[in-house]
Enzyme design. Structure first.
Site, PDB file in Angstrom:
ATOM      1  N   GLY A  71      43.244  40.765  47.428  1.00  0.00           N
ATOM      2  CA  GLY A  71      43.892  38.880  48.096  1.00  0.00           C
ATOM      3  C   GLY A  71      44.010  38.591  46.905  1.00  0.00           C
ATOM      4  N   GLU A  72      44.449  37.616  46.200  1.00  0.00           N
ATOM      5  CA  GLU A  72      44.545  36.686  45.094  1.00  0.00           C
ATOM      6  C   GLU A  72      45.232  37.576  44.663  1.00  0.00           C
ATOM      7  OE1 GLU A  72      40.823  37.923  42.487  1.00  0.00           O
ATOM      8  OE2 GLU A  72      39.715  37.447  44.138  1.00  0.00           O
ATOM      9  N   GLY A  73      46.754  37.501  45.323  1.00  0.00           N
ATOM     10  CA  GLY A  73      48.156  38.324  44.802  1.00  0.00           C
ATOM     11  C   GLY A  73      47.778  39.661  44.661  1.00  0.00           C
TER      12      GLY A  73
END
Length: 380
Positions: free
Chosen positions: A322-324
Site C-alpha cells: 500500500g501507501e502508493g
C-alpha cells in the site's frame, strides 16, 4: 441542507483532448521506430499528450505522491494483521523516510504529501500540515454503524477537492494516489462489492500485511454485514461513503473527481484508491479517462473495480504494502513513455514505408519478381 451537488462533476469533467490524441497517433506513425514496436509505451505517451493537450507531449517533471490517511473502526473485529487504531505509526514511518514508498520517493526524487483525514491519534503528535484537513478521530464500525455523519462525509469530500486544487495550483503535473490506513481495504471492498453487485467472498482479500484464514473469514463476514447497510443507499454516492466508506475514502473520491476537473492525471495505487475511483465513475462517467491503474496488487476487490472501469494495470508486481508504493513504481514507465513520444526523431519523407523510390535518369525499370525476374531465376 447540503450545498454539495455531485451531479455538477458530470458537466465539469471533460474527456482528454481527442484531437490532440489523434495528432499524437499521427506523430507516432512518422517516428523512426516501427509503429507498435514500443507496446503500451505508445499508448501511454498518447494518453498523456491528450491529458496535457500538447503534441509533442511535455515531460512529467513535477509529480507528487498524495496519501490520504485514516483509521477504520471495522479493524476492531480483527480483520487486519495490524492492531486497530495504529495507522499513525505507518504515517510516521512515511514522514521519517522509513517506509517503502519513502525510500522509493527519495530515489525517484518525488515529494510525498500525507493528508490525515481520520487517524486515531492526538493531532498534536503530527505536523500541522498533515492534520489540518482532519474530519474526525477514526471512522465508524461500518458493519453496525455509519462510518461518518452526513456533515463529516461532505467535509471529507470537500477536503479532497481542496487538496486537488492545491496540487493543480502548485504546478503538480501528475499525482500518484494512495492511502495509509488500518481497516481501509475492508471498507474499500464493501464499496466495490456494492457497486459491482457481487458477494463479499468475491472481493475479500488478505490486505497489505497478509492475514490468516481465520482473519479472512472475519473480514468476509464484516464485508457481508456492511454490504447489507450499503445496498439501500447505492443511489447516493456521498451517502454511500458516509455509510460504509470513511473520511479518507470520501476525501480520495473528492480528490479524484476534482483532479479530473482540473485535468490533472492520476496513477491509482491499490484496492482503496480503485474503490474510490469506482465511486467517482458513478458520479461522472468521463472521470476514469484521467486515471491510470499503476499496478495489480493481487487484491480481488481491486481487480473487480479496475475491470468495471476498463483500466488495465501497468505493472503486475503484486505489491501489497500500500501507501502508493506499487503505483509509484509505474511512474518511471509513464515518464519513459513521455520521453520517447517527445524525443524520438521522425523519419525522412523518402523513408516512408511503401513509398516507391524515384527512378534515376538512364536506369531501366526494375523487373517484377513474379514476372521476368522470376523466370530468369528459375532458368526458364
Amino acid at each position: 441542507m447540503s450545498s454539495l451537488n455531485l451531479d455538477d462533476f458530470t458537466d465539469l469533467i471533460e474527456r482528454p483532448d481527442g484531437g490532440v490524441r489523434r495528432d499524437a497517433e499521427a506523430r507516432r506513425e512518422r517516428r523512426i521506430v516501427p509503429p507498435g514496436s514500443l507496446g503500451r509505451l505508445d499508448d501511454l505517451g498518447e494518453w498523456l499528450a491528450a491529458a496535457q493537450g500538447a503534441v509533442p507531449v511535455r515531460p512529467v517533471e513535477h509529480p507528487r505522491i498524495v496519501l490520504f490517511a485514516g483509521d477504520h473502526g471495522i479493524a476492531a473485529l480483527g480483520v487486519s494483521a495490524r492492531p486497530a487504531g495504529t495507522a499513525d505509526r505507518l504515517v510516521r514511518a512515511v514522514l521519517e523516510g522509513a517506509s517503502p514508498v519513502a525510500v522509493l520517493a527519495r530515489r525517484l526524487d518525488v515529494p510525498v504529501r500525507v493528508v490525515d483525514m481520520a487517524l486515531d491519534c492526538d493531532p498534536e503528535s503530527l505536523p500541522a500540515e498533515v492534520v489540518r484537513h482532519r474530519v474526525r478521530r477514526g471512522s465508524g464500525r461500518i458493519d453496525i454503524e455509519d462510518a461518518l455523519t452526513p456533515e463529516e462525509a461532505e467535509a471529507a469530500f470537500r477536503a479532497g477537492v481542496a487538496v486537488a486544487d492545491e496540487e493543480a495550483d502548485s504546478g503538480t503535473d501528475l499525482v500518484v494516489l494512495g492511502d495509509v490506513s488500518v481497516g481501509g481495504t475492508t471498507a474499500a471492498s464493501v464499496l466495490v462489492a456494492a457497486l459491482c453487485g457481487t458477494d463479499a467472498s468475491v472481493v475479500t482479500g488478505r490486505g497489505g500485511r497478509a492475514i490468516d484464514d481465520l482473519a479472512w473469514m472475519r473480514k468476509c463476514a464484516a464485508i457481508r454485514d456492511a454490504l447489507r447497510r450499503a445496498r439501500p443507499v447505492l443511489g447516493d454516492q456521498l451517502e454511500l461513503l458516509a455509510t460504509v466508506g470513511g473520511a479518507d475514502l470520501a476525501a480520495m473520491t473528492g480528490f479524484l473527481l476534482q483532479a479530473a476537473v482540473r485535468k490533472l492525471p492520476v496513477i491509482l495505487d491499490g484496492v482503496v484508491a480503485s474503490a474510490c475511483a469506482l465511486v467517482g465513475q458513478r458520479v461522472a462517467f468521463r472521470a476514469p479517462d484521467w486515471w491510470l491503474a499503476g499496478h495489480d496488487s493481487g487484491e480481488p476487490g481491486q481487480a473487480k473495480a479496475l475491470d468495471r472501469m476498463a483500466l488495465e494495470p501497468l505493472l503486475g508486481q503484486r505489491v501489497t504494502v500500500g501507501e502508493g508504493t506499487g503505483a509509484l513504481l509505474a511512474l518511471p514507465l509513464v515518464q519513459a513513455a513521455a520521453a520517447l513520444a517527445a524525443e524520438l526523431p521522425e523519419r525522412e519523407p523518402e523513408e516512408t514505408p511503401g513509398e516507391t523510390p524515384a527512378e534515376k535518369p538512364g536506369e531501366e525499370p526494375a523487373k517484377e519478381a513474379s514476372g521476368e525476374l522470376s523466370g530468369e531465376l528459375s532458368g526458364d
